[in-house]
Design a protein around this motif. Structure first.
Motif, mmCIF file in Angstrom:
data_model
loop_
_atom_site.group_PDB
_atom_site.id
_atom_site.type_symbol
_atom_site.label_atom_id
_atom_site.label_comp_id
_atom_site.label_asym_id
_atom_site.label_seq_id
_atom_site.Cartn_x
_atom_site.Cartn_y
_atom_site.Cartn_z
ATOM 1 N N SER A 68 0.834 -1.212 0.000
ATOM 2 C CA SER A 68 0.000 0.000 0.000
ATOM 3 C C SER A 68 0.863 1.254 0.000
ATOM 4 N N MET A 69 2.048 1.170 0.626
ATOM 5 C CA MET A 69 2.968 2.300 0.649
ATOM 6 C C MET A 69 3.387 2.689 -0.765
ATOM 7 N N VAL A 70 3.619 1.667 -1.611
ATOM 8 C CA VAL A 70 4.006 1.919 -3.001
ATOM 9 C C VAL A 70 2.796 2.374 -3.818
ATOM 10 N N ALA A 71 1.665 1.684 -3.625
ATOM 11 C CA ALA A 71 0.457 2.015 -4.394
ATOM 12 C C ALA A 71 -0.005 3.442 -4.113
ATOM 13 N N ASN A 72 0.112 3.864 -2.854
ATOM 14 C CA ASN A 72 -0.319 5.225 -2.503
ATOM 15 C C ASN A 72 0.524 6.289 -3.196
ATOM 16 N N GLU A 73 1.782 5.954 -3.493
ATOM 17 C CA GLU A 73 2.645 6.906 -4.193
ATOM 18 C C GLU A 73 2.068 7.233 -5.568
ATOM 19 N N TYR A 74 1.470 6.229 -6.204
ATOM 20 C CA TYR A 74 0.884 6.430 -7.536
ATOM 21 C C TYR A 74 -0.504 7.063 -7.439
ATOM 22 N N SER A 75 -1.335 6.541 -6.534
ATOM 23 C CA SER A 75 -2.705 7.060 -6.429
ATOM 24 C C SER A 75 -2.743 8.501 -5.932
ATOM 25 N N PHE A 88 9.268 -8.930 1.723
ATOM 26 C CA PHE A 88 8.835 -7.541 1.549
ATOM 27 C C PHE A 88 9.388 -6.945 0.258
ATOM 28 N N SER A 89 10.588 -7.354 -0.139
ATOM 29 C CA SER A 89 11.160 -6.879 -1.405
ATOM 30 C C SER A 89 10.326 -7.390 -2.583
ATOM 31 N N PHE A 90 9.835 -8.620 -2.456
ATOM 32 C CA PHE A 90 8.935 -9.186 -3.466
ATOM 33 C C PHE A 90 7.673 -8.331 -3.555
ATOM 34 N N GLY A 91 7.108 -7.994 -2.387
ATOM 35 C CA GLY A 91 5.920 -7.150 -2.353
ATOM 36 C C GLY A 91 6.179 -5.772 -2.928
ATOM 37 N N LEU A 92 7.352 -5.212 -2.651
ATOM 38 C CA LEU A 92 7.733 -3.909 -3.195
ATOM 39 C C LEU A 92 7.779 -3.955 -4.723
ATOM 40 N N PHE A 93 8.369 -5.013 -5.252
ATOM 41 C CA PHE A 93 8.445 -5.160 -6.712
ATOM 42 C C PHE A 93 7.057 -5.263 -7.334
ATOM 43 N N LEU A 94 6.189 -6.085 -6.747
ATOM 44 C CA LEU A 94 4.834 -6.238 -7.299
ATOM 45 C C LEU A 94 4.042 -4.940 -7.182
ATOM 46 N N GLY A 95 4.267 -4.205 -6.087
ATOM 47 C CA GLY A 95 3.610 -2.910 -5.933
ATOM 48 C C GLY A 95 4.052 -1.937 -7.006
ATOM 49 N N LEU A 117 5.213 -2.821 -9.943
ATOM 50 C CA LEU A 117 4.791 -3.360 -11.234
ATOM 51 C C LEU A 117 3.315 -3.092 -11.516
ATOM 52 N N ILE A 118 2.477 -3.309 -10.496
ATOM 53 C CA ILE A 118 1.026 -3.281 -10.704
ATOM 54 C C ILE A 118 0.388 -1.947 -10.289
ATOM 55 N N LYS A 119 0.991 -1.276 -9.299
ATOM 56 C CA LYS A 119 0.563 0.064 -8.867
ATOM 57 C C LYS A 119 -0.773 0.099 -8.127
ATOM 58 N N ARG A 120 -1.344 -1.041 -7.854
ATOM 59 C CA ARG A 120 -2.583 -1.126 -7.081
ATOM 60 C C ARG A 120 -2.389 -2.181 -5.999
ATOM 61 N N SER A 121 -2.580 -1.791 -4.748
ATOM 62 C CA SER A 121 -2.250 -2.686 -3.634
ATOM 63 C C SER A 121 -3.044 -3.982 -3.655
ATOM 64 N N ALA A 122 -4.359 -3.888 -3.903
ATOM 65 C CA ALA A 122 -5.194 -5.089 -3.898
ATOM 66 C C ALA A 122 -4.768 -6.055 -4.996
ATOM 67 N N PHE A 123 -4.492 -5.530 -6.177
ATOM 68 C CA PHE A 123 -4.079 -6.387 -7.295
ATOM 69 C C PHE A 123 -2.674 -6.952 -7.074
ATOM 70 N N ALA A 124 -1.804 -6.158 -6.442
ATOM 71 C CA ALA A 124 -0.445 -6.634 -6.166
ATOM 72 C C ALA A 124 -0.469 -7.797 -5.181
ATOM 73 N N VAL A 125 -1.284 -7.668 -4.130
ATOM 74 C CA VAL A 125 -1.423 -8.760 -3.153
ATOM 75 C C VAL A 125 -2.053 -9.984 -3.813
ATOM 76 N N ALA A 126 -3.071 -9.742 -4.649
ATOM 77 C CA ALA A 126 -3.715 -10.851 -5.363
ATOM 78 C C ALA A 126 -2.719 -11.555 -6.274
ATOM 79 N N ALA A 127 -1.860 -10.785 -6.930
ATOM 80 C CA ALA A 127 -0.838 -11.367 -7.810
ATOM 81 C C ALA A 127 0.122 -12.248 -7.024
ATOM 82 N N MET A 128 0.483 -11.796 -5.809
ATOM 83 C CA MET A 128 1.375 -12.597 -4.983
ATOM 84 C C MET A 128 0.705 -13.905 -4.578
#
Length: 277
Positions: free
Chosen positions: A81-88, A162-169, A171-182
């Protein structure tokens, strides 16, 4: 480094959802002490978890790091969410306009990942030390501070996850979709692992292959501690099962996770560098 960490600190400080998730995570880590109070009284059978030796030194380092690692999902939500919020909120663009380079932006996120991993590891260390001195049958310092490599494995495990989560965040820019992708990637890995095991009628080949994949490599860092208990071994021996496993933390498993961590951070930087903001 401190300047970049300070930027991330204020972003987390003023994000209510992140604050709540962090509080829940550390509250759950604190509740590991409740294992000591769990008792079952079924007729003549009395069962007290603390008396099984789960808080004995040095076993407690293995047990508590394994249990604590199961709770890492809460901090994953914070990272994503920290990464996704940067975009939103378009703060990423503002940060770059204000003079922060793309490299510094990724480093600030990675430093935050390191900080959360270190704080979590220190917290587990303190909780385990307190519980150990209260309930352990062995309190000699040489015993107390043996097997501390499980704390190193715990730190590396959080760092990689967490680095994996950072990368997906990123890549996808949306927290819910990034978590779903993981979750989807995890299911793909575990299902394919099961298929390989079924085809080869055993886990040996699958373990050799999948030890290099993200989720399996993370899991391998800290083996399940249940079968290490003497009470469990005694029951297994009575039914003819041998539970003599190697539970130690292996250097090459740490190296694999660190390699994935470096790759995730590098890919995150490459994504940001090529992306038109």
């Amino acid at each position: 480094m401190l300047r970049l960490l300070n930027i991330e600190y204020y972003k987390l400080k003023y994000n209510k959802a992140s604050r709540v998730l962090i509080i829940i995570y550390f509250a759950l880590l604190s509740l590991m002490s409740l294992f000591a109070t769990i008792k079952f009284n079924i007729g003549p059978i009395k069962f007290h978890l603390a008396e099984l030796g789960i808080f004995n030194f040095p076993y407690i380092w293995h047990f508590n790091t394994f249990v604590a690692s199961l709770l890492k999902f809460f901090l994953l939500l914070v990272i994503v969410s920290m990464v996704a919020n940067e975009y939103s909120n378009k703060t990423i663009k503002q940060n770059l306009i204000d003079g922060l380079s793309k490299k510094e932006f990724i480093l600030s996120k990675f430093y935050c990942v390191i900080a959360l991993s270190l704080i979590s590891t220190f917290f587990v260390f303190v909780v385990s030390l307190i519980l150990g001195f209260i309930y352990s049958s062995y309190t000699e310092l040489t015993i107390v501070f043996s097997d501390l490599e499980f704390l190193i494995a715990f730190f590396v495990k959080l760092l990689g996850f967490f680095s994996f989560g950072l990368f997906l965040g990123m890549l996808i820019k949306r927290s819910a979709f990034a978590v779903a992708a993981m979750v989807v990637l995890f299911l793909i890995e575990i299902i394919s692992y099961g298929i390989v095991c079924g085809i080869n009628k055993g886990t040996e080949l699958a373990d050799r292959i999948y030890q290099f994949l993200p989720f399996k490599s993370l899991w391998n860092l800290i083996d399940e501690p249940g079968s290490r208990l003497s009470a469990v071994k005694e029951v297994a021996a009575q039914i003819g099962e041998d539970l003599s496993y190697d539970y130690s933390v292996r250097w090459y498993e740490i190296a694999i996770v660190l390699a994935w961590t470096a790759l995730f951070i590098f890919l995150s930087y490459r994504l940001l560098k090529k992306r038109d903001l």
